[in-house]
Design a protein around this motif. Structure first.
Motif, PDB file in Angstrom:
ATOM      1  N   SER A  89      -7.696   2.201   2.831  1.00 36.75           N
ATOM      2  CA  SER A  89      -7.379   0.950   2.144  1.00 36.75           C
ATOM      3  C   SER A  89      -6.413   0.119   2.981  1.00 36.75           C
ATOM      4  O   SER A  89      -6.554  -1.092   3.071  1.00 36.75           O
ATOM      5  CB  SER A  89      -6.820   1.202   0.751  1.00 36.75           C
ATOM      6  OG  SER A  89      -5.574   1.822   0.829  1.00 36.75           O
ATOM      7  N   CYS A 102       0.877  -1.167   0.000  1.00 35.50           N
ATOM      8  CA  CYS A 102       0.000   0.000   0.000  1.00 35.50           C
ATOM      9  C   CYS A 102       0.911   1.213   0.000  1.00 35.50           C
ATOM     10  O   CYS A 102       1.824   1.274   0.799  1.00 35.50           O
ATOM     11  CB  CYS A 102      -0.831   0.075   1.274  1.00 35.50           C
ATOM     12  SG  CYS A 102      -2.102  -1.125   1.366  1.00 35.50           S
ATOM     13  N   ALA A 132     -11.012   5.122  -4.285  1.00 39.91           N
ATOM     14  CA  ALA A 132     -10.642   6.299  -5.078  1.00 39.91           C
ATOM     15  C   ALA A 132     -11.846   6.810  -5.847  1.00 39.91           C
ATOM     16  O   ALA A 132     -12.103   8.019  -5.887  1.00 39.91           O
ATOM     17  CB  ALA A 132      -9.497   5.966  -6.028  1.00 39.91           C
ATOM     18  N   SER A 188      -1.919   6.073  -4.461  1.00 42.70           N
ATOM     19  CA  SER A 188      -2.318   5.271  -3.304  1.00 42.70           C
ATOM     20  C   SER A 188      -1.985   3.798  -3.456  1.00 42.70           C
ATOM     21  O   SER A 188      -2.306   3.001  -2.582  1.00 42.70           O
ATOM     22  CB  SER A 188      -3.816   5.398  -3.035  1.00 42.70           C
ATOM     23  OG  SER A 188      -4.203   6.736  -3.083  1.00 42.70           O
ATOM     24  N   THR A 189      -1.366   3.409  -4.564  1.00 41.38           N
ATOM     25  CA  THR A 189      -0.987   2.009  -4.726  1.00 41.38           C
ATOM     26  C   THR A 189       0.504   1.912  -5.020  1.00 41.38           C
ATOM     27  O   THR A 189       1.147   2.883  -5.367  1.00 41.38           O
ATOM     28  CB  THR A 189      -1.753   1.339  -5.887  1.00 41.38           C
ATOM     29  OG1 THR A 189      -1.607   2.145  -7.052  1.00 41.38           O
ATOM     30  CG2 THR A 189      -3.198   1.166  -5.567  1.00 41.38           C
ATOM     31  N   VAL A 245      -8.375   0.050  -3.088  1.00 43.65           N
ATOM     32  CA  VAL A 245      -7.951   1.420  -3.372  1.00 43.65           C
ATOM     33  C   VAL A 245      -8.743   1.990  -4.539  1.00 43.65           C
ATOM     34  O   VAL A 245      -9.214   3.129  -4.486  1.00 43.65           O
ATOM     35  CB  VAL A 245      -6.438   1.478  -3.692  1.00 43.65           C
ATOM     36  CG1 VAL A 245      -6.070   2.800  -4.341  1.00 43.65           C
ATOM     37  CG2 VAL A 245      -5.618   1.273  -2.436  1.00 43.65           C
ATOM     38  N   VAL A 289      -5.954  11.399  -1.508  1.00 44.22           N
ATOM     39  CA  VAL A 289      -4.925  10.352  -1.503  1.00 44.22           C
ATOM     40  C   VAL A 289      -4.666   9.869  -0.087  1.00 44.22           C
ATOM     41  O   VAL A 289      -4.594   8.664   0.169  1.00 44.22           O
ATOM     42  CB  VAL A 289      -3.613  10.864  -2.146  1.00 44.22           C
ATOM     43  CG1 VAL A 289      -2.455   9.942  -1.819  1.00 44.22           C
ATOM     44  CG2 VAL A 289      -3.771  10.977  -3.643  1.00 44.22           C
ATOM     45  N   SER A 338      -5.502   6.108   0.985  1.00 43.43           N
ATOM     46  CA  SER A 338      -4.399   5.275   1.465  1.00 43.43           C
ATOM     47  C   SER A 338      -4.708   4.728   2.849  1.00 43.43           C
ATOM     48  O   SER A 338      -4.525   3.547   3.120  1.00 43.43           O
ATOM     49  CB  SER A 338      -3.106   6.081   1.539  1.00 43.43           C
ATOM     50  OG  SER A 338      -2.748   6.563   0.294  1.00 43.43           O
TER      51      SER A 338
END
Lengths: 178, 176
Positions: free
Chosen positions: A156, A121, B165, B127-128, B161, A149, A153
């Protein structure tokens, strides 16, 4: 099949031409931000964040070995700041110690799974490269993505850890899955 | 308020770094140069990768192979509210970091950096991580042979994600 095989060479030359301008864009942008980040690193920013993170990480990871927790926290603070070339060495060092704790078994320990999840991640707080690319592409507000973001982040990673823990627990009750 | 945080995050970050460098009495210029040199050589060393990805993706797209795949994938992506324009990026992101940067800047060119596609692609990219590569090198230093589970969790989280998103870009940025 689509009847445009003759266009192959023009497509290749166009792509190689684009490559030059793209690499140039990325080259100076990345060097600038790496420079800035290095200033922060030399000022001891990473150690600060890392000592702040350690108590939090104690709750997430099972290990009580302070050596491992220290390496993990350095890796995570490097990731938060976006210091790629500090994150990988400390991450690999942490994996090596986790491997010892796992008795070098061919199956990953629970903490290894959690730790690798932190690294797959992206938890970088300020996505500098992407903001730079946005600015160069003529964005009116390159920074507008910062908050989404961070939120994406964070949520997730939390969901990932939750699912990871859940599956690990289920896995222990039955025979090991993998 | 949200806009304010986003706009000030980077200037504050930059200021904070410079101030802490000065307070700690470090040589800010030489620190900067050391870091800049590392960043410079990092990009130089991935240039061949970028070149390969750019040519491969151009051929993939112009030959019609992309359309062929998209024809089957679009319904799946539509189900998750993912626009067609970023399908290729989503497929490449876990495999190649430099490739994703290439596609990201192509999305900016095609749709604009502030378009819905541009914003969504930015958030997803930021984010990945290159999940496959990360799992490979991190377990590469251990004796662990069985990396199926961490890989699966990593890819699942990448998928989460994307869903998050879509939600957050619509929630926070669609109005502006």
């Amino acid at each position: 099949m689509q009847g445009n095989i003759s266009q192959m060479l023009p497509v290749i030359t166009e792509a190689t031409g684009n490559c030059g301008s793209f690499v140039l864009k990325l080259l100076f942008l990345t060097s600038f931000f790496s420079g800035v980040i290095q200033m922060g690193e030399d000022a001891g920013l990473m150690q600060k964040i890392s000592s702040f993170l350690q108590p939090l990480l104690k709750r997430i990871f099972e290990t009580n070995n302070p050596k491992i927790l220290k390496k993990i926290s350095i890796n995570i603070s490097a990731n938060l700041l976006g210091i790629g070339n500090a994150a990988t060495p400390s991450g690999l060092a942490a994996m090596e110690v986790l491997d010892e704790e796992n008795n070098q078994s061919p199956h990953p320990s629970d903490d290894m799974c959690r730790f690798v999840l932190f690294n797959t991640c992206s938890i970088q707080l300020i996505p500098t490269t992407i903001m730079g690319l946005r600015a160069m592409a003529g964005s009116k507000n390159p920074a507008v993505i910062v908050l989404p973001v961070i939120m994406v982040s964070f949520f997730s990673l939390m969901t990932g850890l939750l699912i990871c823990n859940l599956l690990l627990r289920l896995n222990k009750k039955r025979k090991p899955l993998c | 308020m949200l806009k304010l945080i986003s706009e000030w995050a980077f200037p504050l970050f930059l200021g904070f770094i410079i101030i802490s460098s000065v307070i700690k009495k470090k040589d800010a210029v030489s620190s900067f140069c050391t870091g800049a040199k590392q960043g410079f050589s990092a990009i130089c060393s991935v240039t061949p990768n970028i070149l390969a990805i750019m040519v491969a993706s151009a051929i993939f797209r112009k030959s019609g192979a992309m359309d062929f795949f998209l024809h089957y994938l679009t319904p799946v992506f539509r189900f998750f509210y993912i626009p067609k324009g970023i399908a290729e990026l989503i497929l490449l992101r876990p495999v190649s970091g430099s490739g994703a940067m290439v596609l990201l800047s192509q999305i900016y060119e095609a749709f604009g950096a502030d378009s819905y596609e541009g914003l969504l692609a930015s958030v997803i990219c930021a984010s990945t991580e290159t999940t496959l590569y990360t799992v490979m090198i991190y377990f590469g230093v251990t004796r662990v042979k069985n990396t199926k589970f961490p890989l699966l969790i990593g890819l699942l989280t990448d998928f989460i994600v994307i869903l998050l998103a879509v939600a957050f870009v619509n929630l926070l940025l669609a109005a502006s």
